[in-house]
Design a protein around this motif. Structure first.
Motif, PDB file in Angstrom:
ATOM      1  N   GLY A  42      27.748  45.158 -28.794  1.00 45.44           N
ATOM      2  CA  GLY A  42      27.373  43.728 -28.886  1.00 45.44           C
ATOM      3  C   GLY A  42      26.047  43.519 -28.041  1.00 45.44           C
ATOM      4  O   GLY A  42      25.483  42.370 -27.713  1.00 45.44           O
ATOM      5  N   ILE A  43      25.597  44.764 -27.109  1.00 44.75           N
ATOM      6  CA  ILE A  43      24.768  44.527 -25.991  1.00 44.75           C
ATOM      7  C   ILE A  43      23.276  44.108 -26.570  1.00 44.75           C
ATOM      8  O   ILE A  43      22.450  43.410 -26.299  1.00 44.75           O
ATOM      9  CB  ILE A  43      24.571  46.045 -25.433  1.00 44.75           C
ATOM     10  N   ASP A  44      23.161  44.778 -27.944  1.00 45.10           N
ATOM     11  CA  ASP A  44      21.746  44.568 -28.703  1.00 45.10           C
ATOM     12  C   ASP A  44      21.771  43.084 -29.062  1.00 45.10           C
ATOM     13  O   ASP A  44      20.710  42.275 -28.926  1.00 45.10           O
ATOM     14  CB  ASP A  44      21.675  45.434 -29.731  1.00 45.10           C
ATOM     15  N   THR A  45      23.009  42.777 -29.531  1.00 40.36           N
ATOM     16  CA  THR A  45      23.014  41.119 -30.029  1.00 40.36           C
ATOM     17  C   THR A  45      22.937  40.070 -29.079  1.00 40.36           C
ATOM     18  O   THR A  45      22.221  39.342 -29.181  1.00 40.36           O
ATOM     19  CB  THR A  45      24.444  40.895 -30.656  1.00 40.36           C
ATOM     20  N   ALA A  46      23.529  40.759 -27.840  1.00 36.02           N
ATOM     21  CA  ALA A  46      23.263  39.610 -26.495  1.00 36.02           C
ATOM     22  C   ALA A  46      21.995  39.775 -26.208  1.00 36.02           C
ATOM     23  O   ALA A  46      21.550  38.596 -25.737  1.00 36.02           O
ATOM     24  CB  ALA A  46      24.128  40.137 -25.475  1.00 36.02           C
ATOM     25  N   ASP A  47      21.172  40.771 -26.296  1.00 34.53           N
ATOM     26  CA  ASP A  47      19.776  40.733 -25.864  1.00 34.53           C
ATOM     27  C   ASP A  47      18.871  39.782 -26.916  1.00 34.53           C
ATOM     28  O   ASP A  47      18.232  38.835 -26.546  1.00 34.53           O
ATOM     29  CB  ASP A  47      18.970  42.244 -26.168  1.00 34.53           C
ATOM     30  N   LYS A  48      19.231  39.785 -28.184  1.00 37.19           N
ATOM     31  CA  LYS A  48      18.447  38.949 -29.140  1.00 37.19           C
ATOM     32  C   LYS A  48      18.899  37.521 -28.890  1.00 37.19           C
ATOM     33  O   LYS A  48      18.087  36.592 -29.049  1.00 37.19           O
ATOM     34  CB  LYS A  48      18.886  39.326 -30.633  1.00 37.19           C
ATOM     35  N   ALA A  49      20.128  37.295 -28.872  1.00 36.29           N
ATOM     36  CA  ALA A  49      20.600  35.757 -28.353  1.00 36.29           C
ATOM     37  C   ALA A  49      20.019  35.306 -27.367  1.00 36.29           C
ATOM     38  O   ALA A  49      19.755  34.262 -27.380  1.00 36.29           O
ATOM     39  CB  ALA A  49      22.252  35.807 -28.263  1.00 36.29           C
ATOM     40  N   ALA A  50      19.853  36.178 -26.216  1.00 34.22           N
ATOM     41  CA  ALA A  50      19.088  35.685 -24.960  1.00 34.22           C
ATOM     42  C   ALA A  50      17.567  35.155 -25.250  1.00 34.22           C
ATOM     43  O   ALA A  50      17.189  34.003 -24.829  1.00 34.22           O
ATOM     44  CB  ALA A  50      19.007  36.689 -24.050  1.00 34.22           C
ATOM     45  N   ILE A  51      16.896  36.172 -26.069  1.00 37.00           N
ATOM     46  CA  ILE A  51      15.711  35.672 -26.630  1.00 37.00           C
ATOM     47  C   ILE A  51      15.685  34.405 -27.280  1.00 37.00           C
ATOM     48  O   ILE A  51      14.695  33.512 -27.029  1.00 37.00           O
ATOM     49  CB  ILE A  51      15.082  36.854 -27.389  1.00 37.00           C
ATOM     50  N   LEU A  52      16.481  34.188 -28.176  1.00 37.64           N
ATOM     51  CA  LEU A  52      16.547  33.111 -29.081  1.00 37.64           C
ATOM     52  C   LEU A  52      17.031  31.881 -28.302  1.00 37.64           C
ATOM     53  O   LEU A  52      16.260  30.757 -28.407  1.00 37.64           O
ATOM     54  CB  LEU A  52      17.722  33.424 -30.347  1.00 37.64           C
ATOM     55  N   ALA A  53      17.836  31.966 -27.624  1.00 33.50           N
ATOM     56  CA  ALA A  53      18.295  30.767 -26.672  1.00 33.50           C
ATOM     57  C   ALA A  53      17.062  30.373 -25.705  1.00 33.50           C
ATOM     58  O   ALA A  53      16.643  29.077 -25.446  1.00 33.50           O
ATOM     59  CB  ALA A  53      19.549  31.188 -25.837  1.00 33.50           C
ATOM     60  N   SER A  54      16.604  31.309 -25.202  1.00 30.86           N
ATOM     61  CA  SER A  54      15.202  31.147 -24.210  1.00 30.86           C
ATOM     62  C   SER A  54      14.238  30.224 -24.915  1.00 30.86           C
ATOM     63  O   SER A  54      13.682  29.203 -24.627  1.00 30.86           O
ATOM     64  CB  SER A  54      14.547  32.324 -23.650  1.00 30.86           C
ATOM     65  N   LEU A  55      13.882  30.815 -26.358  1.00 29.96           N
ATOM     66  CA  LEU A  55      12.605  30.032 -27.207  1.00 29.96           C
ATOM     67  C   LEU A  55      13.409  28.692 -27.711  1.00 29.96           C
ATOM     68  O   LEU A  55      12.867  27.801 -27.824  1.00 29.96           O
ATOM     69  CB  LEU A  55      12.617  31.055 -28.241  1.00 29.96           C
ATOM     70  N   SER A  56      14.830  28.658 -28.419  1.00 30.85           N
ATOM     71  CA  SER A  56      15.180  27.468 -28.572  1.00 30.85           C
ATOM     72  C   SER A  56      15.422  26.410 -27.623  1.00 30.85           C
ATOM     73  O   SER A  56      15.186  25.063 -27.917  1.00 30.85           O
ATOM     74  CB  SER A  56      16.565  27.641 -29.254  1.00 30.85           C
ATOM     75  N   PHE A  57      15.757  26.823 -26.310  1.00 27.07           N
ATOM     76  CA  PHE A  57      16.046  25.665 -25.247  1.00 27.07           C
ATOM     77  C   PHE A  57      15.147  25.453 -24.204  1.00 27.07           C
ATOM     78  O   PHE A  57      15.395  24.986 -23.200  1.00 27.07           O
ATOM     79  CB  PHE A  57      17.561  25.801 -25.005  1.00 27.07           C
ATOM     80  N   ASP A  58      14.177  26.084 -24.319  1.00 29.61           N
ATOM     81  CA  ASP A  58      12.962  26.091 -23.369  1.00 29.61           C
ATOM     82  C   ASP A  58      13.521  26.549 -21.925  1.00 29.61           C
ATOM     83  O   ASP A  58      13.105  25.827 -21.074  1.00 29.61           O
ATOM     84  CB  ASP A  58      12.202  24.830 -23.313  1.00 29.61           C
ATOM     85  N   THR A  59      13.944  27.605 -21.861  1.00 28.44           N
ATOM     86  CA  THR A  59      14.689  27.856 -20.400  1.00 28.44           C
ATOM     87  C   THR A  59      14.839  29.653 -20.369  1.00 28.44           C
ATOM     88  O   THR A  59      13.954  30.309 -21.080  1.00 28.44           O
ATOM     89  CB  THR A  59      16.272  27.598 -20.731  1.00 28.44           C
ATOM     90  N   VAL A  60      15.150  29.831 -19.240  1.00 31.16           N
ATOM     91  CA  VAL A  60      15.104  31.317 -18.818  1.00 31.16           C
ATOM     92  C   VAL A  60      16.607  31.846 -18.895  1.00 31.16           C
ATOM     93  O   VAL A  60      17.222  31.061 -17.978  1.00 31.16           O
ATOM     94  CB  VAL A  60      14.491  31.655 -17.660  1.00 31.16           C
ATOM     95  N   VAL A  61      17.216  32.481 -19.869  1.00 33.16           N
ATOM     96  CA  VAL A  61      18.418  32.742 -19.808  1.00 33.16           C
ATOM     97  C   VAL A  61      18.737  34.050 -18.873  1.00 33.16           C
ATOM     98  O   VAL A  61      17.952  35.008 -18.975  1.00 33.16           O
ATOM     99  CB  VAL A  61      18.614  33.223 -21.376  1.00 33.16           C
ATOM    100  N   ASP A  62      19.672  34.076 -18.035  1.00 29.97           N
ATOM    101  CA  ASP A  62      20.113  35.007 -17.431  1.00 29.97           C
ATOM    102  C   ASP A  62      20.783  35.853 -18.249  1.00 29.97           C
ATOM    103  O   ASP A  62      21.892  35.830 -18.759  1.00 29.97           O
ATOM    104  CB  ASP A  62      21.109  34.616 -16.281  1.00 29.97           C
ATOM    105  N   ARG A  63      20.340  37.193 -18.734  1.00 28.99           N
ATOM    106  CA  ARG A  63      20.672  38.102 -19.794  1.00 28.99           C
ATOM    107  C   ARG A  63      21.949  38.624 -19.111  1.00 28.99           C
ATOM    108  O   ARG A  63      22.729  38.944 -19.850  1.00 28.99           O
ATOM    109  CB  ARG A  63      19.908  39.232 -19.856  1.00 28.99           C
ATOM    110  N   ALA A  64      22.091  38.900 -17.851  1.00 28.48           N
ATOM    111  CA  ALA A  64      23.168  39.812 -17.059  1.00 28.48           C
ATOM    112  C   ALA A  64      24.465  38.486 -17.315  1.00 28.48           C
ATOM    113  O   ALA A  64      25.738  39.074 -17.175  1.00 28.48           O
ATOM    114  CB  ALA A  64      23.037  39.868 -15.629  1.00 28.48           C
ATOM    115  N   ALA A  65      24.466  37.404 -17.541  1.00 27.99           N
ATOM    116  CA  ALA A  65      25.476  36.460 -17.428  1.00 27.99           C
ATOM    117  C   ALA A  65      26.113  36.192 -18.640  1.00 27.99           C
ATOM    118  O   ALA A  65      27.118  35.514 -19.050  1.00 27.99           O
ATOM    119  CB  ALA A  65      24.908  35.142 -17.029  1.00 27.99           C
ATOM    120  N   ILE A  66      25.570  36.864 -19.867  1.00 30.27           N
ATOM    121  CA  ILE A  66      26.107  36.532 -21.303  1.00 30.27           C
ATOM    122  C   ILE A  66      27.311  37.466 -21.369  1.00 30.27           C
ATOM    123  O   ILE A  66      27.293  38.984 -21.337  1.00 30.27           O
ATOM    124  CB  ILE A  66      25.091  36.992 -22.353  1.00 30.27           C
ATOM    125  N   ASN A  67      28.531  37.027 -21.814  1.00 28.07           N
ATOM    126  CA  ASN A  67      29.686  37.737 -22.012  1.00 28.07           C
ATOM    127  C   ASN A  67      29.649  38.033 -23.468  1.00 28.07           C
ATOM    128  O   ASN A  67      29.298  37.421 -24.476  1.00 28.07           O
ATOM    129  CB  ASN A  67      30.830  36.828 -21.824  1.00 28.07           C
TER     130      ASN A  67
END
Ligand SMILES: NC(=O)c1ccc[n+]([C@@H]2O[C@H](COP(=O)([O-])OP(=O)(O)OC[C@H]3O[C@@H](n4cnc5c(N)ncnc54)[C@H](OP(=O)(O)O)[C@@H]3O)[C@@H](O)[C@H]2O)c1
Length: 335
Positions: free
Chosen positions: A206-231
């Motif tokens: 699920g690591i690859d999925t979490a990387d992509k979700a972090a990118i999408l969340a950063s773009l969708s919600f105008d924020t910087v996602v802490d990748r390391a914090a994603i479970n």
């Protein structure tokens, strides 16, 4: 109409291609074999200035004069106009890409690990060098997703997204569901078909999925996602028994990434990004997304519900996204 006047000789754009594996090979092939067609359409002549690889003997189809094992020197060479990074990993990708951006060269990358891990730093490097930085290929292969989020939906307000973002996992779960295939056999097929990452543990955990979700969340919600914090929970513990019992209940198991805009616009409330195998009803739109296909549902205040689907992995779909970005940066930088 081409972007450059055709009565003058075409401007030559020199591309440094870093990596000549599953993705890089397809990009190189398109640039060389479709050279004339691409020149006629764009008015620029795109050519490979060099190809960085790990072991030159593995790449007999590339002229020896173009091959190098030094991606840093190639990416920052004076005659290079655009850098395409398709090596994967963080080292040397991060120092090479950040140096290229800081030196004013546009960069196109397919590397989600890189973009998710160094989001702020790379965007700062791009700003410092006034360089265009594009990564459509890093999320969901051929599906246009990054550009719609950066441009088409930029005036809307996204409330949430739910997606199947890893072709390898979806291929495996589909094979387990439809063919009752054991996990290991389905994984091997995904590897043989070129869907899996070089390190397939990144896919199935699920690591690859979490990387992509972090990118999408950063773009969708105008924020910087802490990748390391994603479970994230991958699919390695999904058994054929789980698949059958979901099937008996009219459900199908998918590796789902989801993220919701916090109900309060408070900077202190972190985004909750969830990556886990989830049983969804067969009537759910994402239930029909099968094989290596990716699918994502985006809910936005004005646009409503959008469903984007398509090939999420493989050399050719990823090359399609890279070439789209390549021509965008050429148009933005050199037209
Ligand atoms: N495969 C897909 O379906 C897919 C889809 C979307 C995004 N991506 C992303 O695209 C990137 C590339 O994936 P891939 O599947 O094409 O990987 P790959 O098949 O393993 O190819 C990697 C390439 O990079 C070269 N390389 C590795 N380390 C290098 C170094 N230190 N210096 C110079 N060259 C180096 C390798 O050279 P050698 O061959 O000589 O070792 C190889 O040509 C990754 O970031 C991946 O996440 C892949």
């Amino acid at each position: 109409m081409p972007w450059f006047t055709t009565d003058s000789p075409s401007r030559v754009i020199n591309v440094a291609l870093l990596g000549n594996g599953t993705v890089g090979k397809e990009v190189a092939q398109c640039i060389t074999e479709r050279h004339e067609e691409l020149r006629a359409r764009s008015g620029v002549a795109v050519q490979l200035a060099g190809v960085a690889v790990g072991e030159p003997s593995r790449h007999p189809e590339v002229p020896r004069s173009l091959l190098t094992t030094d991606p840093y020197s190639l990416a920052t060479r004076a005659d290079v106009d655009v850098v395409i990074e398709a090596m994967g990993g963080l080292d040397p990708a991060y120092p090479v890409v950040s140096s290229a951006l800081e030196s004013g060269r546009p960069v196109v990358t397919a590397n989600k690990e890189l973009v998710a891990s160094y989001w702020s730093q790379l965007h700062k490097s791009a700003a410092a060098g006034h360089s265009d930085f594009r990564y459509e290929a890093a999320v969901a292969g051929a599906i246009p997703l990054v550009t719609p989020l950066r441009q088409s939906l930029s005036g809307d307000r996204i409330s949430n997204f739910t997606g199947i973002l890893n072709g390898t996992c979806n291929y495996i779960l589909t094979a387990m569901d439809i063919h009752d295939q054991p996990f290991d056999a389905a994984l091997q097929e995904a590897i043989d078909l070129g869907y899996a990452e070089a390190d397939y543990a990144r896919d199935v955990k699920g690591i690859d999925t979490a990387d992509k979700a972090a990118i999408l969340a950063s773009l969708s919600f105008d924020t910087v996602v802490d990748r390391a914090a994603i479970n994230c929970e991958g699919i390695t513990n999904v058994s054929i028994t789980d698949i059958r019992s979901a099937r008996d209940r009219g459900h199908v198991i998918k590796l789902i990434a989801s993220c919701q805009r916090p109900t309060h616009d408070d900077d202190n409330v972190p985004l909750e990004i969830d990556v886990r195998p989830t049983a969804i009803p067969r009537s759910h739109p994402l239930a029909t997304v099968s094989g290596a296909t990716n699918g994502i549902e985006i809910e936005a205040a004005l646009a409503g519900n959008l469903l984007l689907c398509g090939p999420g992995a493989g050399g050719q779909p990823t090359a399609s996204a890279i070439l789209g970005d390549l021509f965008t940066v050429i148009r933005n930088t050199y037209a």
